[in-house]
Design a protein around this motif. Structure first.
Motif, PDB file in Angstrom:
ATOM      1  N   ALA A  59       0.841  -1.203   0.000  1.00 42.03           N
ATOM      2  CA  ALA A  59       0.000   0.000   0.000  1.00 42.03           C
ATOM      3  C   ALA A  59       0.874   1.250   0.000  1.00 42.03           C
ATOM      4  N   SER A  60       1.989   1.213   0.739  1.00 42.23           N
ATOM      5  CA  SER A  60       2.915   2.352   0.780  1.00 42.23           C
ATOM      6  C   SER A  60       3.550   2.589  -0.588  1.00 42.23           C
ATOM      7  N   LEU A  61       3.964   1.505  -1.236  1.00 37.10           N
ATOM      8  CA  LEU A  61       4.546   1.613  -2.575  1.00 37.10           C
ATOM      9  C   LEU A  61       3.548   2.234  -3.551  1.00 37.10           C
ATOM     10  N   SER A  62       2.288   1.852  -3.449  1.00 33.20           N
ATOM     11  CA  SER A  62       1.246   2.349  -4.352  1.00 33.20           C
ATOM     12  C   SER A  62       0.993   3.836  -4.143  1.00 33.20           C
ATOM     13  N   VAL A  63       0.963   4.284  -2.887  1.00 35.31           N
ATOM     14  CA  VAL A  63       0.745   5.709  -2.598  1.00 35.31           C
ATOM     15  C   VAL A  63       1.909   6.538  -3.126  1.00 35.31           C
ATOM     16  N   GLU A  64       3.131   6.062  -2.898  1.00 34.41           N
ATOM     17  CA  GLU A  64       4.308   6.785  -3.368  1.00 34.41           C
ATOM     18  C   GLU A  64       4.291   6.920  -4.887  1.00 34.41           C
ATOM     19  N   ASN A  65       3.989   5.824  -5.576  1.00 33.48           N
ATOM     20  CA  ASN A  65       3.957   5.836  -7.038  1.00 33.48           C
ATOM     21  C   ASN A  65       2.862   6.752  -7.567  1.00 33.48           C
ATOM     22  N   SER A  66       1.693   6.698  -6.948  1.00 28.97           N
ATOM     23  CA  SER A  66       0.564   7.512  -7.390  1.00 28.97           C
ATOM     24  C   SER A  66       0.851   9.002  -7.209  1.00 28.97           C
ATOM     25  N   THR A  67       1.564   9.345  -6.151  1.00 27.92           N
ATOM     26  CA  THR A  67       1.916  10.749  -5.910  1.00 27.92           C
ATOM     27  C   THR A  67       2.779  11.300  -7.035  1.00 27.92           C
ATOM     28  N   HIS A  68       3.755  10.508  -7.468  1.00 27.63           N
ATOM     29  CA  HIS A  68       4.644  10.984  -8.526  1.00 27.63           C
ATOM     30  C   HIS A  68       3.929  11.055  -9.871  1.00 27.63           C
ATOM     31  N   ILE A  69       3.013  10.130 -10.123  1.00 31.49           N
ATOM     32  CA  ILE A  69       2.345  10.061 -11.424  1.00 31.49           C
ATOM     33  C   ILE A  69       1.250  11.112 -11.571  1.00 31.49           C
ATOM     34  N   ALA A  70       0.470  11.349 -10.506  1.00 29.35           N
ATOM     35  CA  ALA A  70      -0.694  12.233 -10.614  1.00 29.35           C
ATOM     36  C   ALA A  70      -0.506  13.585  -9.912  1.00 29.35           C
ATOM     37  N   ILE A  71      -0.023  13.572  -8.666  1.00 29.63           N
ATOM     38  CA  ILE A  71       0.080  14.808  -7.877  1.00 29.63           C
ATOM     39  C   ILE A  71       1.207  15.697  -8.374  1.00 29.63           C
ATOM     40  N   TRP A  72       2.355  15.109  -8.643  1.00 26.98           N
ATOM     41  CA  TRP A  72       3.526  15.880  -9.045  1.00 26.98           C
ATOM     42  C   TRP A  72       3.319  16.645 -10.362  1.00 26.98           C
TER      43      TRP A  72
ATOM     44  N   VAL B 235      -6.330   2.226   0.459  1.00 25.84           N
ATOM     45  CA  VAL B 235      -5.421   3.230   1.024  1.00 25.84           C
ATOM     46  C   VAL B 235      -5.296   4.435   0.091  1.00 25.84           C
ATOM     47  N   ARG B 236      -5.199   4.201  -1.215  1.00 27.85           N
ATOM     48  CA  ARG B 236      -5.084   5.327  -2.151  1.00 27.85           C
ATOM     49  C   ARG B 236      -6.377   6.134  -2.222  1.00 27.85           C
ATOM     50  N   ALA B 237      -7.518   5.473  -2.117  1.00 27.59           N
ATOM     51  CA  ALA B 237      -8.787   6.214  -2.068  1.00 27.59           C
ATOM     52  C   ALA B 237      -8.829   7.102  -0.834  1.00 27.59           C
ATOM     53  N   ALA B 238      -8.359   6.584   0.303  1.00 30.02           N
ATOM     54  CA  ALA B 238      -8.312   7.373   1.535  1.00 30.02           C
ATOM     55  C   ALA B 238      -7.321   8.530   1.399  1.00 30.02           C
ATOM     56  N   PHE B 239      -6.192   8.277   0.740  1.00 26.99           N
ATOM     57  CA  PHE B 239      -5.166   9.303   0.513  1.00 26.99           C
ATOM     58  C   PHE B 239      -5.739  10.475  -0.287  1.00 26.99           C
ATOM     59  N   TYR B 240      -6.377  10.170  -1.422  1.00 28.17           N
ATOM     60  CA  TYR B 240      -6.950  11.234  -2.243  1.00 28.17           C
ATOM     61  C   TYR B 240      -8.180  11.860  -1.581  1.00 28.17           C
ATOM     62  N   GLY B 241      -8.923  11.064  -0.830  1.00 28.69           N
ATOM     63  CA  GLY B 241     -10.080  11.612  -0.116  1.00 28.69           C
ATOM     64  C   GLY B 241      -9.653  12.633   0.919  1.00 28.69           C
ATOM     65  N   LEU B 242      -8.587  12.326   1.660  1.00 31.98           N
ATOM     66  CA  LEU B 242      -8.067  13.277   2.649  1.00 31.98           C
ATOM     67  C   LEU B 242      -7.601  14.559   1.977  1.00 31.98           C
ATOM     68  N   LEU B 243      -6.893  14.418   0.857  1.00 38.26           N
ATOM     69  CA  LEU B 243      -6.426  15.608   0.132  1.00 38.26           C
ATOM     70  C   LEU B 243      -7.593  16.431  -0.399  1.00 38.26           C
ATOM     71  N   ALA B 244      -8.647  15.764  -0.878  1.00 42.44           N
ATOM     72  CA  ALA B 244      -9.825  16.483  -1.383  1.00 42.44           C
ATOM     73  C   ALA B 244     -10.492  17.274  -0.266  1.00 42.44           C
ATOM     74  N   ILE B 245     -10.571  16.693   0.926  1.00 40.36           N
ATOM     75  CA  ILE B 245     -11.165  17.394   2.081  1.00 40.36           C
ATOM     76  C   ILE B 245     -10.300  18.591   2.463  1.00 40.36           C
ATOM     77  N   LEU B 246      -8.988  18.403   2.477  1.00 42.73           N
ATOM     78  CA  LEU B 246      -8.088  19.517   2.798  1.00 42.73           C
ATOM     79  C   LEU B 246      -8.216  20.639   1.775  1.00 42.73           C
ATOM     80  N   ALA B 247      -8.435  20.269   0.502  1.00 39.61           N
ATOM     81  CA  ALA B 247      -8.533  21.271  -0.565  1.00 39.61           C
ATOM     82  C   ALA B 247      -9.753  22.166  -0.423  1.00 39.61           C
ATOM     83  N   LEU B 248     -10.736  21.717   0.342  1.00 41.69           N
ATOM     84  CA  LEU B 248     -11.934  22.535   0.569  1.00 41.69           C
ATOM     85  C   LEU B 248     -11.684  23.666   1.549  1.00 41.69           C
ATOM     86  N   SER B 249     -10.659  23.538   2.398  1.00 45.36           N
ATOM     87  CA  SER B 249     -10.437  24.511   3.471  1.00 45.36           C
ATOM     88  C   SER B 249      -9.078  25.205   3.415  1.00 45.36           C
ATOM     89  N   PHE B 250      -8.127  24.616   2.706  1.00 43.20           N
ATOM     90  CA  PHE B 250      -6.775  25.167   2.694  1.00 43.20           C
ATOM     91  C   PHE B 250      -6.358  25.521   1.270  1.00 43.20           C
TER      92      PHE B 250
END
Length: 403
Positions: free
Chosen positions: A225-238, A356-371
């Motif tokens: 799950a950690s490997l997947s989050v790290e990879n997804s961050t570089h591919i989509a977020i970066w 885990v990745r759904a939770a990762f992006y969900g948390l970021l989406a919630i943060l994006a509403l306020s920050f």
């Protein structure tokens, strides 16, 4: 012709496994075209959505829906692989990718619901990744699996090298939607090599999830799950961060260029690292690469120019190759150990990583509403740094130091 070329280059390294090499060469070829197609559009999807006018919370929720879709789709895919085999399932995945790309291509004409695109894209990913992992883990040679993974990485990255710069040029000259059209053609080409040989696994299997030793595999799940989050961050977020805060003009072209240039490094390193993994030094590489990657994620918010972005991408390719190859080698050998549970093991890994990745992006989406958007990206890179540490928690027997 391409299959013959690959054979001439690599057959002497697999002379003891003529049949196995034929199966591997098909995967090598198919993965090259698949990565060429995916790299044409993959890094540009969040940017494309942003340029269509979608806000950051909506773009992040696109990925939430995509990964939530993959959770049940992973289990359905597992049954497809068990019943029909991984090659037939990969065939379905390429068809699903073509449908998804068609929806992206025609979005501005038909205004499809954005989450429909996320669902189809998620189904495509489920069909592919589970089928591919089952297929390659079955046909690779245990003693030389690291070398074979190195060759696979070279073929993947050759496709990934050409894709971003080609997609960037097409998007800059004709429009982003045309990159989806070009990717569709390459996905159709990737279908061709899959059926040169029969299915590598027994079909019409019965899946037994109850027999999977969950407690024994706990660290496998955490590290994957950690490997997947790290990879997804570089591919989509970066790429989205670069589009919003670094590049002003020719966004597609600049991101495509820096991605393609950086990928060349992994092509050069993959063969050497693959052989090092076979010599039982993979865990040392994995630990060093993952821990150095923690620092790299911490530096990402400070990037403010093309040169710095290119440097980050170069270093990330080096580090990713150093920890990803030994990790996948360890994961595949673990699948070999779980007799009768290969498909169940891979489905469980992928499904949990999607949660885990759904939770990762969900948390970021919630943060994006306020920050602010910048704060959201800082949080994303911070979580990716934590995920990089999580990769080191693996306990694969195949990576134990040779005495």
């Amino acid at each position: 012709m391409l299959k013959t070329l690959i054979s001439r280059i690599f057959r002497r390294h697999h002379y003891w496994r003529n049949i196995g090499f034929d199966e591997l060469s098909e995967l090598y070829t198919s993965m090259m075209f698949r990565n060429l197609a995916l790299s044409l559009v993959g890094i540009f999807i969040p940017i494309y959505l942003y340029e269509l006018g979608f806000s950051l919370p909506i773009i992040l929720s696109f990925y939430v829906v995509m990964f939530l879709t993959r959770i049940p789709a992973d289990f359905i895919t597992g049954y497809c692989v068990a019943k029909f085999g991984p090659k037939h399932t990969m065939f379905l995945s390429y068809i699903a990718y073509v449908i998804a790309l068609s929806l992206f291509t025609s979005y501005e004409q038909f205004n499809w619901p954005i989450y429909l695109l996320a669902v189809v894209w998620g189904i495509s990913g489920s069909l592919f990744f589970i089928a591919f992992h089952v297929d390659f883990s079955k046909v690779k040679h245990k003693k030389h699996g690291g070398k074979e993974l190195g060759v696979l990485t070279i073929m993947e990255r050759l496709g990934a090298t050409l894709g971003p710069i080609t997609g960037g040029v097409v998007a800059a000259l004709f429009g982003a939607q045309y990159t989806f059209l070009a990717a569709t053609l390459f996905f159709m080409t990737a279908l061709i090599p899959l059926f040169f040989t029969a299915e590598p696994v027994k079909t019409r299997q019965h899946l037994d999830y109850r027999g999977l030793p969950i407690k024994k595999l706990k660290q496998d799940f955490i590290s994957h799950a950690s490997l997947s989050v790290e990879n997804s961050t570089h591919i989509a977020i970066w790429p989205l961060f670069l589009a919003l805060f670094v590049f002003v003009d020719n966004i597609y072209l600049q991101i495509g260029a820096l991605t393609s240039f950086a990928v060349i490094v992994s092509v050069i390193l993959a063969r050497v690292i693959g052989q090092t993994v076979d010599n039982k030094k993979g865990r040392r590489l994995l630990r060093i690469g993952s821990r150095a990657n923690i620092i790299l994620h911490g530096l990402r918010p400070m990037v403010s120019s093309f040169g710095l972005a290119l440097s980050v991408n170069f270093i990330h390719e080096i580090l990713t190759t150093s920890f990803r190859l030994p990790y996948i080698k360890g994961m595949y050998d673990r699948a070999d150990e779980l007799e009768g549970h290969r498909i169940v093991y891979i489905v469980s890994l992928e499904a949990l990583s999607c949660i885990v990745r759904a939770a990762f992006y969900g948390l970021l989406a919630i943060l994006a509403l306020s920050f602010s958007s910048f704060s959201v990206f800082v949080a994303a890179f911070g979580l990716a740094a934590i995920a990089s540490y999580g990769i080191t928690l693996e306990k694969f027997p195949a990576l134990n130091v040779k005495k």
